[in-house]
Design an enzyme around this catalytic site. Structure first.
Site, PDB file in Angstrom:
ATOM      1  N   CYS A  49      30.970 -42.969  26.130  1.00  0.00           N
ATOM      2  CA  CYS A  49      31.571 -44.303  26.232  1.00  0.00           C
ATOM      3  C   CYS A  49      31.799 -44.772  27.666  1.00  0.00           C
ATOM      4  CB  CYS A  49      32.876 -44.341  25.453  1.00  0.00           C
ATOM      5  SG  CYS A  49      34.201 -43.365  26.208  1.00  0.00           S
ATOM      6  N   CYS A 104      37.546 -26.815  31.825  1.00  0.00           N
ATOM      7  CA  CYS A 104      36.190 -26.276  31.717  1.00  0.00           C
ATOM      8  C   CYS A 104      35.400 -27.241  30.833  1.00  0.00           C
ATOM      9  CB  CYS A 104      36.268 -24.881  31.107  1.00  0.00           C
ATOM     10  SG  CYS A 104      34.711 -24.013  31.086  1.00  0.00           S
ATOM     11  N   CYS A 141      36.967 -42.360  23.130  1.00  0.00           N
ATOM     12  CA  CYS A 141      36.065 -42.225  21.968  1.00  0.00           C
ATOM     13  C   CYS A 141      36.289 -40.939  21.175  1.00  0.00           C
ATOM     14  CB  CYS A 141      34.608 -42.313  22.408  1.00  0.00           C
ATOM     15  SG  CYS A 141      34.022 -40.901  23.363  1.00  0.00           S
TER      16      CYS A 141
END
Length: 161
Positions: free
Chosen positions: A79, A148, A127
């Site tokens: 997005c 991570c 999103c």
């Protein structure tokens, strides 16, 4: 002996039921950007879809973003929400792009029990795309956190000169 067996079964049943309660996630969360699975599949590559929409993990040391230390911003591949600034990126040696913090308000922390114990899952707050996980073994001089992140979940936008 029968009483011990019955007691053992009862204890196991109760403990399993107790753990099941803790694994329930908020299923009704809505995001600013929502699409059907088929819409996401049209927009994303198969690897992006696997990581962002199915909470998959890319192989370590496969992302070109792992060693990218140029100035700029890392955005959600789905997005385009800005997620991480390059100045917060560090080499964790894990094989995935790592950051000590996200852009405030743009990354959601959730709980993930997929491998049998609780981990802090990181998602795009716009999103809901799966990004990776947070750990407490990051740089002690900054936040102590290590986000991570799957490189395939990110796009890099270089800083304008």
């Amino acid at each position: 002996m029968k009483k011990i067996a019955i007691l053992l079964i009862l204890v196991l049943t109760i403990s399993c039921a107790g753990n099941a309660q803790n694994t329930k996630k908020e299923e009704n969360k809505t995001y600013k950007v929502e699409k059907t699975a088929s819409e996401w599949k049209k927009l994303l590559s198969p690897q992006e879809y696997y990581v962002l929409r199915e909470a998959g993990t890319e192989r370590p040391f496969t992302s070109p973003l792992n060693k990218n230390y140029k100035e700029g911003t890392f955005v959600c591949a789905a997005c385009k929400t800005p997620l991480y600034k390059s100045e917060h990126k560090f080499d964790s040696g894990t094989g995935w792009p790592s950051f000590d913090r996200a852009i405030k308000g743009n990354v959601e922390l959730d709980v993930d029990y997929k491998i049998g114990y609780a981990r802090t899952e990181l998602k795009c707050n716009t999103c809901g795309g799966h990004l990776g996980h947070s750990f407490d073994d990051g740089p002690a001089k900054t936040t102590g956190k290590r986000h991570c992140i799957n490189g395939v979940a990110l796009n890099f936008i270089p800083k304008e000169q």
